[in-house]
Enzyme design. Structure first.
Site, PDB file in Angstrom:
ATOM      1  N   HIS A  69       3.009   3.501  -8.865  1.00 57.70           N
ATOM      2  CA  HIS A  69       2.910   2.086  -9.230  1.00 57.70           C
ATOM      3  C   HIS A  69       4.166   1.627  -9.964  1.00 57.70           C
ATOM      4  O   HIS A  69       4.670   0.519  -9.731  1.00 57.70           O
ATOM      5  CB  HIS A  69       1.673   1.855 -10.104  1.00 57.70           C
ATOM      6  CG  HIS A  69       0.383   2.162  -9.415  1.00 57.70           C
ATOM      7  ND1 HIS A  69       0.069   1.670  -8.163  1.00 57.70           N
ATOM      8  CD2 HIS A  69      -0.683   2.919  -9.794  1.00 57.70           C
ATOM      9  CE1 HIS A  69      -1.143   2.102  -7.810  1.00 57.70           C
ATOM     10  NE2 HIS A  69      -1.609   2.860  -8.783  1.00 57.70           N
TER      11      HIS A  69
ATOM     12  N   LEU B 192      11.514 -20.367  -4.281  1.00 58.04           N
ATOM     13  CA  LEU B 192      10.437 -19.520  -3.772  1.00 58.04           C
ATOM     14  C   LEU B 192       9.239 -19.524  -4.719  1.00 58.04           C
ATOM     15  O   LEU B 192       9.403 -19.462  -5.940  1.00 58.04           O
ATOM     16  CB  LEU B 192      10.951 -18.079  -3.613  1.00 58.04           C
ATOM     17  CG  LEU B 192       9.908 -17.011  -3.246  1.00 58.04           C
ATOM     18  CD1 LEU B 192       9.488 -17.144  -1.794  1.00 58.04           C
ATOM     19  CD2 LEU B 192      10.463 -15.614  -3.514  1.00 58.04           C
TER      20      LEU B 192
ATOM     21  N   ASP C  76       0.831  -1.207   0.000  1.00 57.63           N
ATOM     22  CA  ASP C  76       0.000   0.000   0.000  1.00 57.63           C
ATOM     23  C   ASP C  76       0.866   1.257   0.000  1.00 57.63           C
ATOM     24  O   ASP C  76       1.979   1.263   0.537  1.00 57.63           O
ATOM     25  CB  ASP C  76      -0.904  -0.005   1.239  1.00 57.63           C
ATOM     26  CG  ASP C  76      -2.080   0.942   1.083  1.00 57.63           C
ATOM     27  OD1 ASP C  76      -2.384   1.332  -0.056  1.00 57.63           O
ATOM     28  OD2 ASP C  76      -2.690   1.290   2.108  1.00 57.63           O
TER      29      ASP C  76
END
Length: 253
Positions: free
Chosen positions: A42, A136, A25
């Site tokens: 962004h 991962l 956020d």
């Protein structure tokens, strides 16, 4: 001040959270703070995603789930939605060679039927390209909300029950969990939220029942590898009791 390598060395390798989920956020507010449009935030947040993936892999996290685009985000201005869709796809395509190099497998959860076809098809290609990786697991929550996920799970169980494939009396926590989008992953041990807000925003509500929550006022583009390690160090300093007393937990060690 400790260096990143010093901080990593100070972590207990036996208590690394297996699954870390992040609410990324603050991109828009970060951009506004720097005098730019929201899209600038962004774009800069992409670099933080790369850093978070790298440090998660380095310290031994097995699953990293990022709240990339919520179902509520479809309500944002269309030009921002379009820019986000394009940014997500282009960024993942650009990073796919590095994901493969670092043995990172890409996957997604969410209502992909709402995704534009150009985005969904290109993301599927990236997932196929990393499908052989065994390190991962990088999971992007796209067009995702937890309430949507739980409703979908209930619909699926109802259909199975109606077809005689599922006994309603057999439905318990494990059965419902097996019908969630995250069925192939363990529940998050640690949930990190950047940006200063103290809420979970319809994210993995079932899965974070016993997750440790870590909130930081830093906006996502400012969240560093050091911040990620600090969050894990904070996690390791906590006692996870799961409803038991401290004495019971200590007796089990």
């Amino acid at each position: 001040m400790s260096s990143l390598s010093d901080k990593i060395q100070q972590l207990d390798p036996t208590r690394i959270p297996r699954h870390v989920a992040i609410i990324m956020d603050g991109n828009g507010r970060w951009a506004k703070q720097h005098g730019h449009e929201r899209s600038f935030g962004h774009e800069n947040g992409v670099a933080t995603v790369r850093q978070a993936t790298e440090i998660a892999s380095e310290v031994g996290v097995k699953f990293l789930t990022l709240y990339t685009f919520s179902t509520e985000n479809w309500n944002r201005p269309q030009d921002e939605v379009d820019a986000l869709m394009n940014l997500i796809v282009v960024s993942i395509e650009q990073q796919t060679p590095d994901l493969i190099k670092n043995n990172v497998r890409l996957t997604t959860i969410g209502n992909m039927e709402r995704m534009p076809e150009f985005a969904a098809s290109r993301l599927r290609k990236c997932m196929e390209d990393t499908g052989h990786c065994t390190g991962l697991v990088l999971c992007l929550a796209l067009s995702y909300s937890s309430r949507w996920e739980i409703v979908e799970a209930c619909r699926q169980m109802a259909r199975e029950a109606a077809d005689g494939q599922l006994n309603p009396d057999s439905i318990d926590d494990s059965v419902l969990a097996a019908h969630l989008a995250t069925a192939s992953m363990p529940d998050p041990d640690l949930l990190i939220r950047t940006g200063g807000d103290l809420r979970v925003s319809n994210y993995l509500l079932w899965q974070i029942a016993y997750s440790e929550l870590y909130f930081t006022p830093k906006y996502w583009p400012d969240f560093t590898k050091e911040d990620f390690v600090d969050a894990i160090a904070d996690f390791q300093a906590r006692e996870r009791r799961y409803g038991k007393t401290s004495e019971q937990v200590n007796d089990e060690k």
